[in-house]
Every structure is written in structure tokens, then in C-alpha cells.
Design a protein around this motif. Structure first.
Motif, mmCIF file in Angstrom:
data_model
loop_
_atom_site.group_PDB
_atom_site.id
_atom_site.type_symbol
_atom_site.label_atom_id
_atom_site.label_comp_id
_atom_site.label_asym_id
_atom_site.label_seq_id
_atom_site.Cartn_x
_atom_site.Cartn_y
_atom_site.Cartn_z
ATOM 1 N N VAL A 1 0.819 -1.214 0.000
ATOM 2 C CA VAL A 1 0.000 0.000 0.000
ATOM 3 C C VAL A 1 0.850 1.260 0.000
ATOM 4 C CG1 VAL A 1 -1.706 1.326 1.300
ATOM 5 C CG2 VAL A 1 -1.937 -1.158 1.104
ATOM 6 N N VAL B 1 2.228 2.219 -3.434
ATOM 7 C CA VAL B 1 1.211 2.783 -4.318
ATOM 8 C C VAL B 1 0.861 4.208 -3.903
ATOM 9 C CG1 VAL B 1 -1.168 2.561 -5.140
ATOM 10 C CG2 VAL B 1 0.264 0.531 -4.889
ATOM 11 N N LEU B 2 0.636 4.416 -2.611
ATOM 12 C CA LEU B 2 0.241 5.745 -2.141
ATOM 13 C C LEU B 2 1.355 6.773 -2.330
ATOM 14 C CD1 LEU B 2 -1.742 4.882 1.119
ATOM 15 C CD2 LEU B 2 -2.619 5.414 -1.162
ATOM 16 N N SER C 1 -1.520 -4.612 -5.254
ATOM 17 C CA SER C 1 -0.576 -4.646 -4.135
ATOM 18 C C SER C 1 -0.979 -5.658 -3.077
ATOM 19 C CB SER C 1 -0.470 -3.256 -3.504
ATOM 20 O OG SER C 1 -1.647 -2.917 -2.785
ATOM 21 N N LEU C 2 -2.262 -6.004 -3.017
ATOM 22 C CA LEU C 2 -2.733 -6.965 -2.014
ATOM 23 C C LEU C 2 -2.179 -8.364 -2.262
ATOM 24 C CD1 LEU C 2 -6.468 -5.889 -1.569
ATOM 25 C CD2 LEU C 2 -4.503 -5.360 -0.107
ATOM 26 N N GLU D 1 6.269 1.788 -8.844
ATOM 27 C CA GLU D 1 4.844 2.084 -8.925
ATOM 28 C C GLU D 1 4.595 3.401 -9.655
ATOM 29 O OE1 GLU D 1 2.457 0.203 -8.316
ATOM 30 O OE2 GLU D 1 3.378 -1.393 -7.161
ATOM 31 N N LEU E 1 -5.193 4.161 -9.460
ATOM 32 C CA LEU E 1 -4.897 3.984 -8.041
ATOM 33 C C LEU E 1 -5.597 2.762 -7.489
ATOM 34 C CD1 LEU E 1 -3.700 4.931 -5.373
ATOM 35 C CD2 LEU E 1 -5.681 6.428 -5.084
ATOM 36 N N LEU E 2 -6.897 2.592 -7.824
ATOM 37 C CA LEU E 2 -7.669 1.455 -7.323
ATOM 38 C C LEU E 2 -7.072 0.132 -7.781
ATOM 39 C CD1 LEU E 2 -10.123 0.194 -5.950
ATOM 40 C CD2 LEU E 2 -11.415 0.572 -8.080
ATOM 41 N N ASN F 1 -4.053 -0.513 -8.808
ATOM 42 C CA ASN F 1 -2.737 -0.756 -8.212
ATOM 43 C C ASN F 1 -2.849 -1.165 -6.753
ATOM 44 O OD1 ASN F 1 0.083 -0.095 -9.594
ATOM 45 N ND2 ASN F 1 -1.523 0.998 -10.677
ATOM 46 N N LEU F 2 -3.818 -0.617 -6.038
ATOM 47 C CA LEU F 2 -4.037 -1.040 -4.657
ATOM 48 C C LEU F 2 -4.446 -2.504 -4.602
ATOM 49 C CD1 LEU F 2 -5.866 2.071 -3.131
ATOM 50 C CD2 LEU F 2 -3.629 1.165 -2.441
ATOM 51 N N ASN G 1 4.477 -8.496 -6.896
ATOM 52 C CA ASN G 1 4.139 -8.256 -5.491
ATOM 53 C C ASN G 1 3.965 -9.561 -4.720
ATOM 54 O OD1 ASN G 1 4.191 -5.449 -5.685
ATOM 55 N ND2 ASN G 1 2.048 -5.332 -6.307
#
Length: 273
Positions: free
Chosen positions: A17, A20-21, A198-199, A173, A191-192, A194-195, A140
Motif C-alpha cells: 500500500v 502505491v500511495l 498490491s494486495l 509504482e 490507483l484502485l 494498483n491497490l 508483489n
């Protein structure tokens, strides 16, 4: 929940996270500021990756009983060759489809046959965006496995490995975002996705915890693969971008920031031990 599993979940979640952020935050900056900051981030990431590989991960792998240095060295060599092959197949490192910002440049113009025109170009870009998400998910997941293997060896090593992962996730990222936006994704959608991608780092970490905890003999070799991945990313993916600025002042700045990254890992190793 087991305390070690909590460590793994927390740091794989943080690693995915935060990368990405941080990249999303950088995208909100002006182009000039981002262009000035990216080379410094890349240089620092190189230092932390190499420092973690040579000063933390490999020494821990070699300290394990009943594991020969030749076997660890062979594992590193084979892993480097495997990463080269996977990169060629555009699965391990996907940014090479375009010369993205994570590697120090911008995307080149896409040439398409005149008969197909813009529609073919858009289709190609859309496919590129999908491929990036798939590749990032795989990447990831593997990072999660590597973080879990490090935590199963030593909590401090797990923390250092996580720090190294996070530092290289940020420039990577940013490159992913740039290509997704070019592929037609809105900022919010990029963004969504990539989040969500990332999980897979958390999934990889949890899966590795329940498998590697029963196969302790494999942990040194997984650590060797982790070291190889950090070495490969630093040497094959990040360092070539630095050569685009051959002037002396830029070289000294790059060496200084790489050195800072190495020193950060070295000091952290001294403190925790």
C-alpha cells in the motif's frame, strides 16, 4: 493469530500500500518537482537493495547450519538467470515495454501501421495496461514470499527486507502509474487497480508463512532468491537509468545517495544486532 504471522501481514500490507500511495502522491506533484525527485529516489533505492542483499540477506542465508556456501551461490546465480528470462517474457519486470519514469525516462512514441491508425494504438496501450497489472500482481506476490521468508529467519531481517522492498516499490509504482494513465486509465482507476494488485503481496506472505514454516530447510535458499532479486532489480533495472546522466555532478550525487542507502541498511543491521 501467531505474532510472526502478524508481522508478515503488517509489513506486506505496508509494503504494497505504501508504495502505491507514495507513487500516487508523487504524481500529484508538478512535473518539474517529480523529475527532480525521481533520480534521488532511484539512487537511494539502489543502495538499500544492494545493502540488504549483501549485508543482511546473504549473510543470514550463509549462517544457517547444514547449508553450504556453494549451494547458496549457485541458487543466486540460477535465480539471476531466471529473472533475466522472466523479464524477457515481460512478466517479472514490465516497465520495459516503455521506457518508463522508474527507469529514468519517458515513454517513446508508439508507431502503428497507417491502415489501422489510432484504434490499433489505443488497443495496444489498453493491452499494455492490463499486462502491467498482471505483472505487478506476480511481482508483489513474490515480494510477499521473500518478506515472509526473511521474517521466518529473523524478525529484524524481515523488517530490513521490507524496507528494501518499499524503497524500490515507490519508483516502480510511479512508472506503473505513468503507463496506466497512458493506457487510458483515470487517476482514480489507476490507483484502485494498483491497490488491488498490491494486495497480492499479503497473499504471497501468508501463503509462504504456512508453507515455509514447515520447510525450514528451504528458507536459506529462498533468502538467496530474495538477494538475487534485489541485486537484479538494482543492477539490471535501476542502474542503467543512472547512466543517462553521465556528467560528474550527477554521478557524484548518485554515488552519494547509493552510499546513503547502503549505510542505512548497515546501521540498521548494527542496531538490531
Amino acid at each position: 493469530m501467531d505474532a510472526l504471522l502478524l508481522w508478515i501481514v503488517a509489513f506486506t500490507l505496508l509494503g504494497g500500500v505504501l508504495g502505491v500511495l507514495a507513487a500516487a502522491t508523487l504524481l500529484l506533484m508538478s512535473d518539474r518537482l517529480r523529475e527532480r525527485l525521481m533520480p534521488a529516489l532511484v539512487s537511494f533505492a539502489i543502495g538499500t537493495l544492494l545493502g540488504a542483499a549483501f549485508l543482511a540477506i546473504l549473510p543470514h542465508a550463509l549462517e544457517t547450519k547444514d547449508v553450504g556456501s556453494y549451494g547458496i551461490a549457485l541458487t543466486v546465480l540460477l535465480a539471476l538467470l531466471a529473472f533475466f528470462f522472466l523479464e524477457k517474457m515481460v512478466l517479472w519486470r514490465h516497465c520495459h515495454i516503455y521506457d518508463c519514469e522508474a527507469h529514468g525516462g519517458v515513454a517513446p512514441h508508439v508507431h502503428t501501421p497507417r491502415s489501422n491508425g489510432v484504434d490499433m494504438e489505443r488497443a495496444r496501450l489498453a493491452a499494455t495496461g492490463s499486462l502491467i497489472l498482471v505483472g505487478d500482481g506476480i511481482h508483489n506476490f513474490v515480494d510477499g514470499v521473500l518478506i515472509a521468508a526473511a521474517f521466518l529467519t529473523d524478525v529484524q531481517l524481515g523488517v530490513l527486507t521490507s524496507v528494501a522492498v518499499i524503497t524500490h516499490e515507490i519508483p516502480q509504482e510511479l512508472g506503473d502509474f505513468a503507463i496506466l494513465l497512458m493506457s487510458g486509465f483515470s487517476r482514480a482507476r489507476a490507483l484502485l487497480y494498483n491497490l488491488l494488485s498490491s494486495l497480492t503481496m499479503v497473499i504471497g506472505g501468508v501463503a509462504a508463512y504456512f508453507s515455509l514454516s514447515f520447510v525450514h530447510a528451504a528458507v536459506p535458499y529462498v533468502l538467496a532468491v530474495a538477494a538475487a532479486s534485489f541485486i537484479y532489480i538494482a543492477v539490471a533495472d535501476l542502474i542503467p537509468g543512472l547512466h543517462r546522466r553521465p556528467e560528474l555532478s550527477a554521478t557524484l550525487q548518485q554515488l552519494s545517495l547509493i552510499g546513503v542507502g547502503v549505510v542505512v541498511i548497515h546501521v540498521a543491521e548494527l542496531v538490531v544486532h
